[in-house]
Design a protein around this motif. Structure first.
Motif, PDB file in Angstrom:
ATOM      1  N   CYS A 680     -49.888  -9.515  62.048  1.00  0.00           N
ATOM      2  CA  CYS A 680     -50.820  -9.097  61.007  1.00  0.00           C
ATOM      3  C   CYS A 680     -50.382  -7.768  60.394  1.00  0.00           C
ATOM      4  O   CYS A 680     -49.666  -6.970  61.027  1.00  0.00           O
ATOM      5  CB  CYS A 680     -52.225  -8.952  61.596  1.00  0.00           C
ATOM      6  SG  CYS A 680     -52.926 -10.508  62.188  1.00  0.00           S
ATOM      7  N   GLU A 681     -50.812  -7.537  59.195  1.00  0.00           N
ATOM      8  CA  GLU A 681     -50.459  -6.328  58.454  1.00  0.00           C
ATOM      9  C   GLU A 681     -50.835  -5.083  59.260  1.00  0.00           C
ATOM     10  O   GLU A 681     -51.938  -4.994  59.817  1.00  0.00           O
ATOM     11  CB  GLU A 681     -51.176  -6.322  57.112  1.00  0.00           C
ATOM     12  CG  GLU A 681     -50.844  -5.138  56.221  1.00  0.00           C
ATOM     13  CD  GLU A 681     -51.554  -5.200  54.878  1.00  0.00           C
ATOM     14  OE1 GLU A 681     -51.227  -4.388  54.005  1.00  0.00           O
ATOM     15  OE2 GLU A 681     -52.449  -6.072  54.722  1.00  0.00           O
ATOM     16  N   GLY A 682     -49.843  -4.137  59.363  1.00  0.00           N
ATOM     17  CA  GLY A 682     -50.062  -2.898  60.094  1.00  0.00           C
ATOM     18  C   GLY A 682     -49.603  -2.941  61.533  1.00  0.00           C
ATOM     19  O   GLY A 682     -49.530  -1.890  62.193  1.00  0.00           O
ATOM     20  N   ASN A 683     -49.286  -4.107  62.086  1.00  0.00           N
ATOM     21  CA  ASN A 683     -48.839  -4.225  63.474  1.00  0.00           C
ATOM     22  C   ASN A 683     -47.307  -4.226  63.539  1.00  0.00           C
ATOM     23  O   ASN A 683     -46.628  -4.627  62.589  1.00  0.00           O
ATOM     24  CB  ASN A 683     -49.384  -5.500  64.111  1.00  0.00           C
ATOM     25  CG  ASN A 683     -50.888  -5.453  64.289  1.00  0.00           C
ATOM     26  OD1 ASN A 683     -51.471  -4.372  64.384  1.00  0.00           O
ATOM     27  ND2 ASN A 683     -51.521  -6.608  64.336  1.00  0.00           N
ATOM     28  N   PRO A 684     -46.740  -3.790  64.698  1.00  0.00           N
ATOM     29  CA  PRO A 684     -45.278  -3.737  64.835  1.00  0.00           C
ATOM     30  C   PRO A 684     -44.704  -5.120  65.170  1.00  0.00           C
ATOM     31  O   PRO A 684     -45.382  -5.997  65.695  1.00  0.00           O
ATOM     32  CB  PRO A 684     -45.068  -2.761  65.986  1.00  0.00           C
ATOM     33  CG  PRO A 684     -46.295  -2.899  66.818  1.00  0.00           C
ATOM     34  CD  PRO A 684     -47.425  -3.181  65.861  1.00  0.00           C
ATOM     35  N   LEU A 685     -43.429  -5.280  64.874  1.00  0.00           N
ATOM     36  CA  LEU A 685     -42.695  -6.493  65.209  1.00  0.00           C
ATOM     37  C   LEU A 685     -41.360  -6.100  65.803  1.00  0.00           C
ATOM     38  O   LEU A 685     -40.657  -5.236  65.281  1.00  0.00           O
ATOM     39  CB  LEU A 685     -42.465  -7.356  63.972  1.00  0.00           C
ATOM     40  CG  LEU A 685     -41.493  -8.532  64.148  1.00  0.00           C
ATOM     41  CD1 LEU A 685     -42.083  -9.596  65.066  1.00  0.00           C
ATOM     42  CD2 LEU A 685     -41.128  -9.136  62.805  1.00  0.00           C
ATOM     43  N   SER A 686     -40.971  -6.750  66.915  1.00  0.00           N
ATOM     44  CA  SER A 686     -39.676  -6.498  67.531  1.00  0.00           C
ATOM     45  C   SER A 686     -39.131  -7.813  68.067  1.00  0.00           C
ATOM     46  O   SER A 686     -39.849  -8.550  68.754  1.00  0.00           O
ATOM     47  CB  SER A 686     -39.792  -5.468  68.668  1.00  0.00           C
ATOM     48  OG  SER A 686     -38.541  -5.253  69.281  1.00  0.00           O
ATOM     49  N   ILE A 687     -37.879  -8.134  67.738  1.00  0.00           N
ATOM     50  CA  ILE A 687     -37.210  -9.334  68.210  1.00  0.00           C
ATOM     51  C   ILE A 687     -35.934  -8.892  68.913  1.00  0.00           C
ATOM     52  O   ILE A 687     -35.162  -8.095  68.365  1.00  0.00           O
ATOM     53  CB  ILE A 687     -36.872 -10.291  67.058  1.00  0.00           C
ATOM     54  CG1 ILE A 687     -38.136 -10.709  66.312  1.00  0.00           C
ATOM     55  CG2 ILE A 687     -36.133 -11.517  67.557  1.00  0.00           C
ATOM     56  CD1 ILE A 687     -37.877 -11.536  65.083  1.00  0.00           C
ATOM     57  N   CYS A 710     -55.241 -13.146  61.295  1.00  0.00           N
ATOM     58  CA  CYS A 710     -55.236 -12.095  60.258  1.00  0.00           C
ATOM     59  C   CYS A 710     -56.326 -12.309  59.213  1.00  0.00           C
ATOM     60  O   CYS A 710     -56.113 -12.051  58.013  1.00  0.00           O
ATOM     61  CB  CYS A 710     -53.863 -12.002  59.598  1.00  0.00           C
ATOM     62  SG  CYS A 710     -52.497 -11.776  60.761  1.00  0.00           S
ATOM     63  N   ASP A 711     -57.495 -12.794  59.625  1.00  0.00           N
ATOM     64  CA  ASP A 711     -58.679 -12.952  58.769  1.00  0.00           C
ATOM     65  C   ASP A 711     -58.503 -13.991  57.656  1.00  0.00           C
ATOM     66  O   ASP A 711     -59.384 -14.130  56.802  1.00  0.00           O
ATOM     67  CB  ASP A 711     -59.079 -11.611  58.121  1.00  0.00           C
ATOM     68  CG  ASP A 711     -59.442 -10.556  59.148  1.00  0.00           C
ATOM     69  OD1 ASP A 711     -59.821 -10.951  60.286  1.00  0.00           O
ATOM     70  OD2 ASP A 711     -59.337  -9.361  58.834  1.00  0.00           O
ATOM     71  N   ASP A 753     -46.597  -5.264  46.701  1.00  0.00           N
ATOM     72  CA  ASP A 753     -47.658  -5.994  47.394  1.00  0.00           C
ATOM     73  C   ASP A 753     -47.916  -7.311  46.650  1.00  0.00           C
ATOM     74  O   ASP A 753     -48.214  -7.304  45.452  1.00  0.00           O
ATOM     75  CB  ASP A 753     -48.923  -5.136  47.424  1.00  0.00           C
ATOM     76  CG  ASP A 753     -49.974  -5.700  48.370  1.00  0.00           C
ATOM     77  OD1 ASP A 753     -49.962  -6.924  48.599  1.00  0.00           O
ATOM     78  OD2 ASP A 753     -50.801  -4.922  48.866  1.00  0.00           O
ATOM     79  N   PRO A 754     -47.836  -8.463  47.311  1.00  0.00           N
ATOM     80  CA  PRO A 754     -48.021  -9.732  46.599  1.00  0.00           C
ATOM     81  C   PRO A 754     -49.457  -9.986  46.162  1.00  0.00           C
ATOM     82  O   PRO A 754     -49.692 -10.616  45.127  1.00  0.00           O
ATOM     83  CB  PRO A 754     -47.561 -10.778  47.609  1.00  0.00           C
ATOM     84  CG  PRO A 754     -47.757 -10.125  48.934  1.00  0.00           C
ATOM     85  CD  PRO A 754     -47.503  -8.657  48.719  1.00  0.00           C
ATOM     86  N   CYS A 755     -50.428  -9.547  46.953  1.00  0.00           N
ATOM     87  CA  CYS A 755     -51.836  -9.764  46.574  1.00  0.00           C
ATOM     88  C   CYS A 755     -52.661  -8.582  47.066  1.00  0.00           C
ATOM     89  O   CYS A 755     -52.839  -8.387  48.270  1.00  0.00           O
ATOM     90  CB  CYS A 755     -52.381 -11.087  47.120  1.00  0.00           C
ATOM     91  SG  CYS A 755     -51.757 -11.593  48.734  1.00  0.00           S
ATOM     92  N   ASN A 756     -53.162  -7.828  46.099  1.00  0.00           N
ATOM     93  CA  ASN A 756     -53.860  -6.574  46.406  1.00  0.00           C
ATOM     94  C   ASN A 756     -55.209  -6.828  47.060  1.00  0.00           C
ATOM     95  O   ASN A 756     -55.915  -7.789  46.752  1.00  0.00           O
ATOM     96  CB  ASN A 756     -54.070  -5.759  45.124  1.00  0.00           C
ATOM     97  CG  ASN A 756     -52.755  -5.380  44.474  1.00  0.00           C
ATOM     98  OD1 ASN A 756     -51.778  -5.099  45.159  1.00  0.00           O
ATOM     99  ND2 ASN A 756     -52.727  -5.372  43.148  1.00  0.00           N
ATOM    100  N   GLY A 757     -55.552  -5.915  47.983  1.00  0.00           N
ATOM    101  CA  GLY A 757     -56.895  -5.912  48.533  1.00  0.00           C
ATOM    102  C   GLY A 757     -57.153  -6.943  49.605  1.00  0.00           C
ATOM    103  O   GLY A 757     -58.276  -7.028  50.115  1.00  0.00           O
ATOM    104  N   LYS A 759     -55.943  -8.754  53.415  1.00  0.00           N
ATOM    105  CA  LYS A 759     -55.154  -8.546  54.623  1.00  0.00           C
ATOM    106  C   LYS A 759     -54.081  -9.616  54.706  1.00  0.00           C
ATOM    107  O   LYS A 759     -54.374 -10.815  54.689  1.00  0.00           O
ATOM    108  CB  LYS A 759     -56.053  -8.597  55.854  1.00  0.00           C
ATOM    109  CG  LYS A 759     -55.337  -8.184  57.135  1.00  0.00           C
ATOM    110  CD  LYS A 759     -56.313  -8.118  58.302  1.00  0.00           C
ATOM    111  CE  LYS A 759     -55.600  -7.637  59.562  1.00  0.00           C
ATOM    112  NZ  LYS A 759     -56.530  -7.538  60.703  1.00  0.00           N
ATOM    113  N   LYS A 760     -52.841  -9.172  54.813  1.00  0.00           N
ATOM    114  CA  LYS A 760     -51.707 -10.092  54.777  1.00  0.00           C
ATOM    115  C   LYS A 760     -51.080 -10.221  56.166  1.00  0.00           C
ATOM    116  O   LYS A 760     -51.506  -9.546  57.111  1.00  0.00           O
ATOM    117  CB  LYS A 760     -50.676  -9.596  53.755  1.00  0.00           C
ATOM    118  CG  LYS A 760     -51.188  -9.699  52.321  1.00  0.00           C
ATOM    119  CD  LYS A 760     -50.399  -8.863  51.370  1.00  0.00           C
ATOM    120  CE  LYS A 760     -50.810  -7.390  51.472  1.00  0.00           C
ATOM    121  NZ  LYS A 760     -52.157  -7.109  50.970  1.00  0.00           N
ATOM    122  N   ALA A 761     -50.101 -11.098  56.255  1.00  0.00           N
ATOM    123  CA  ALA A 761     -49.433 -11.343  57.530  1.00  0.00           C
ATOM    124  C   ALA A 761     -47.934 -11.479  57.287  1.00  0.00           C
ATOM    125  O   ALA A 761     -47.491 -11.849  56.198  1.00  0.00           O
ATOM    126  CB  ALA A 761     -49.979 -12.601  58.200  1.00  0.00           C
TER     127      ALA A 761
END
Length: 816
Positions: A680-687, A710-711, A753-757, A759-761
């Protein structure tokens, strides 16, 4: 039944006739009648007081001399006069209440008065017959029932309204001696339809059959009702069957709405697009075809006015420039696509102060190889006059100034207005006047109404300009800047003209529906949410061509199908989709790969499906109510057909629609060696992989209805938004590396940003490869290695705290 006997009067009867009133005999008493005519009353079986005619006369006090008021009333009531009055009152009461008809009715009821010991009553008795019945008419219906024969006893007397008082007396005497049956026979009559004969037969009670006769009239009417006419020469429902390989004869300046029989020319369908002023459209053909403008105008023409654009401003009946066609051919003819801005800056303003103008274009998309054949046709440049040519007996007056004039008819006739306008005609000009840049035609329908109201039905009509109000009746100046003419056409008619409607045998019934069937195969491979670019203008679905229209945000698109056909929405959306993106509506700089609401197709479909005409407003509020990203201009794309309504209902609508919104990344199945992760937007990712290298198969940053976190499931609508660059960024970040990470998934990494306002993923699909390349290896080599990596290796993918580890396994299943 016993034989009938005639009973002659006896001394007993003569003696009884001396009794003037039934009340002289005391009810409930027995009397003995002497041979000399006298009678005595029996009391307890013992002879007592002599009767009225007894020689002794000792019984007068008992029977006659009781002068109390009650007995006097009884005597009067049971006297001849009292009984007549009583019967008359009863009959009148029965008539007033509707219980006794004044005359015999059709059911042949006989009115009878029944007198018993305790009461009197009127009844309606149906005529009955016993053995010798006679049926009056062959149209009579008979109902048979079982009952006991009618009898009378000593306590009941039946008085027929058709018998005399003498006959009544005889009946009463008979009842004292015998039991009687009264059979009735109905016979035909000449003057009187029914005659009733009453006879008296001594009989015993027995079961007889009584036939109730009811006279009825049966009128048999045989009718044949038709709800429709059979078409003996049915026409084809397929537009291409009416293709004609000849040059069109219609005017390029005054087009008509397309019909089923003229929507194909030289084997190419004719497209029709209508947009309101202040619209912007992309007139576009498939990649291998070019445009050919068929006809066009900008303004208002009554034959093709859709009455959709700004209904509050409708001053003009007709107004257009003939330069519209030439302007469009200059920028669009033989081009694959062209940009058209529909405003007065591009086309001028032929309808000053009217905002209900529209751009009307009919065009074709044809192959380059056939363009010369079609473009070589001679164009019809004729322009329709506002009023037709007059004929014999009709009159016309043209006035180019405000000088007074009069139109009139002979004394015995009145004016009938045929046509009138105040404005500009495309084929008439006032002499010595400059008209450069003027509209081809311009007038207000109000001018005809004013002339009609002031002149029609009058013997003469005068026009002057004493009040400076345009001939005193107030014509609107709808064509300012040019000398307007007043033209009136009329004829003189009698004030007593009688018009008879001509006799005709033409049927007004509709043609019977024969449930037409068209060969077609359902296609569920396409998605109505994501239309694909047409590869040819001749593409059909169930034998009907598929049209495509593209207008930019802020435009109003009007779809109109030929008469007897309706709209079927094949696919459509409002937003941005890479496959059908218009560079005119959306500039070539980076735009979202997908930016649309699935609800936009639903709105397009509900607005237009199964209708002959509809209008679509390319605005976010009209197409779902939400603007996913106001930084980008969007477009309305509609792919539709004009089809027979029965074919639509019985065949096309029975095809299943692919209701799945196309996925961005393919759905994974087992044993593919590919893993997926959603952050989800704002969370870290590690591979990370202990051995081998990472290969990103698919990735996007944005929103898709398939996401379960992610809502996204809680949204009230179904948005799709992402940039294709998000895959490129993830590939650059992770491919051919053993580890890669993002501190916080968001717009800092994936811009814009593809879509404002919302919550994205970040969604990623990736796999392990044991190829190792230097980070500086050529991209082509990287693509080739990824493409050729077909080894079926099994890996262990474990997700822990947003860290992905990968490694090969030994045969025993242990991780290396």
């Amino acid at each position: 039944m016993k034989k009938e006997e005639n009973i002659s009067p006896t001394p007993l009867a003569k003696s009884f006739q001396l009794v003037n009133n039934l009340s002289d005999l005391e009810q409930g008493r027995f009397y003995t009648i002497n041979k000399d005519g006298s009678f005595v009353k029996k009391v307890d079986g013992i002879q007592s007081i002599p009767g009225k005619d007894s020689p002794e006369g000792t019984s007068e006090d008992y029977l006659i001399n009781d002068n109390t008021p009650l007995n006097k009333f009884k005597k009067f009531l049971f006297s001849t006069y009292g009984l007549v009055i009583l019967v008359t009152l009863i009959i009148l009461t029965g008539i007033a209440l509707g219980l006794i008809p004044v005359f015999l009715n059709k059911s042949n009821n006989l009115e009878t008065l029944v007198i018993t010991e305790n009461n009197y009553q009127i009844t309606n008795t149906d005529f009955v017959t016993t053995e010798s019945e006679t049926i009056l008419s062959s149209t009579t219906t008979t109902t048979t029932t079982k009952t006991t024969s009618t009898t009378t006893t000593s306590s009941t007397t039946i008085l027929s309204t058709e018998l005399t008082s003498q006959e009544v007396t005889t009946e009463i005497l008979t009842t004292f001696t015998t039991t009687i049956t009264i059979p009735t026979t109905i016979q035909e009559a000449t003057t009187n339809p029914l005659e009733v004969f009453t006879t008296f037969v001594e009989t015993t009670p027995e079961e007889t059959t009584i036939l109730e006769i009811q006279e009825t009239t049966i009128e048999q009417i045989v009718t044949t009702e038709k709800s429709c006419e059979i078409d003996l020469n049915p026409k084809s429902l397929i537009p291409s069957d009416y293709n004609y390989n000849s040059c069109p004869s219609s005017s390029i300046y005054n087009p008509k709405f397309l019909s089923l029989t003229d929507s194909y020319n030289f084997n190419y369908p004719i497209n029709q697009i209508i947009v309101c002023t202040e619209s912007k459209l992309d007139l576009k053909c498939p990649s291998n075809q070019v445009l050919h403008i068929y006809s066009a105008y900008y303004g208002i023409q009554p034959d093709t006015n859709t009455y959709t654009c700004n209904k509050k401003s409708t001053n003009h009946e007709i107004c257009y420039f003939d330069l519209t066609f030439s302007n469009l051919t200059t920028i669009c003819e033989q081009q694959n696509s062209c940009e058209i801005n529909v405003n007065v800056g591009s086309f001028g303003d032929p309808c000053i102060n009217s905002k209900n103008k529209q751009l009307f274009i009919q065009y074709q998309c044809i192959d380059n190889d056939n363009y010369n054949l079609i473009s070589s046709c001679e164009l019809n440049t004729n322009k329709s006059s506002i009023c037709p040519q007059i004929t014999n007996g009709q009159y016309e007056k043209i006035n180019c100034n405000s000088n007074p004039f009069t139109i009139e008819c002979p004394d015995d006739q009145v004016i009938k207005i045929l046509c009138a306008f105040y404005g500009l005609d495309p084929n008439l000009r006032c002499p010595g006047t400059f008209y450069y840049g003027s509209p081809s035609a311009c007038y207000s329908k109000q001018s005809y109404n004013l002339v009609y109201e002031n002149c029609n039905g009058k013997q003469n009509c005068t026009f002057s300009d004493d009040t400076n109000t345009k001939y005193d009746i107030g014509f609107n100046e709808v064509c300012p800047g040019y000398l307007n003419m007043l033209l009136i056409q009329w004829e003189c008619v009698s004030t007593q003209v009688t018009t008879e409607a001509p006799q005709t045998t033409k049927s007004t019934l509709p043609i019977c529906n024969s449930t037409p069937s068209i060969n077609g195969t359902c296609d569920t491979s396409y998605s109505p949410y994501v239309p694909q670019a047409l590869n040819n203008s001749t593409k059909t679905y169930f034998s009907y061509p598929i049209y495509q229209q593209i207008v930019c945000q802020g435009s109003t698109l009007i779809l109109v199908c030929p008469a007897d056909t309706v709209i079927h929405i094949y696919a459509g959306y409002f937003g941005i989709q890479e496959y059908t993106k218009s560079s005119i509506c959306t500039p070539d700089y980076e735009t979202p790969f997908m930016l649309y609401l699935a609800e936009s197709f639903t709105i397009i479909n509900s607005t237009c499906e199964s209708k002959n005409k509809c209008s679509l407003r390319a605005f976010p509020l009209s197409m779902g109510g939400t603007d996913l990203n106001s930084a980008f201009y969007k477009q309305l794309v509609v792919q539709y057909q004009c089809v027979n309504p029965i074919v639509l209902e019985n065949e096309i609508n029975k095809c299943e629609i692919n209701k799945e919104i196309p996925l961005i990344c393919p759905k994974l199945s087992r044993n593919t060696g590919i893993n997926e992760i959603t952050v989800c937007e704002g969370n870290p990712l590690s591979i990370s992989c202990s051995t081998g290298r990472i290969q990103v198969q698919c990735a996007f940053y944005g929103i898709h209805p398939s996401l379960t976190t992610c809502d996204v499931p809680s949204l009230a609508y179904k948005p799709v938004c992402y940039f294709s660059s998000s895959f490129t960024k993830m590939s650059d970040l992770c491919n051919f590396r053993s580890t890669c990470s993002i501190a916080a998934a968001g717009s800092n990494t994936f811009q814009p940003d593809p879509c404002n306002g919302l919550k994205k993923a970040l969604y990623v699909q990736w796999r392990y490869s044991d190829y190792y390349l230097n980070a500086n290896a050529p991209p082509l080599l990287k693509e080739q290695l990824v493409k050729n990596d077909t080894r079926n290796l099994k890996y262990d993918f474990r997700n822990k705290d947003q860290i992905i580890e990968c490694g090969s396994r030994t045969k025993s299943g242990e991780k290396n």
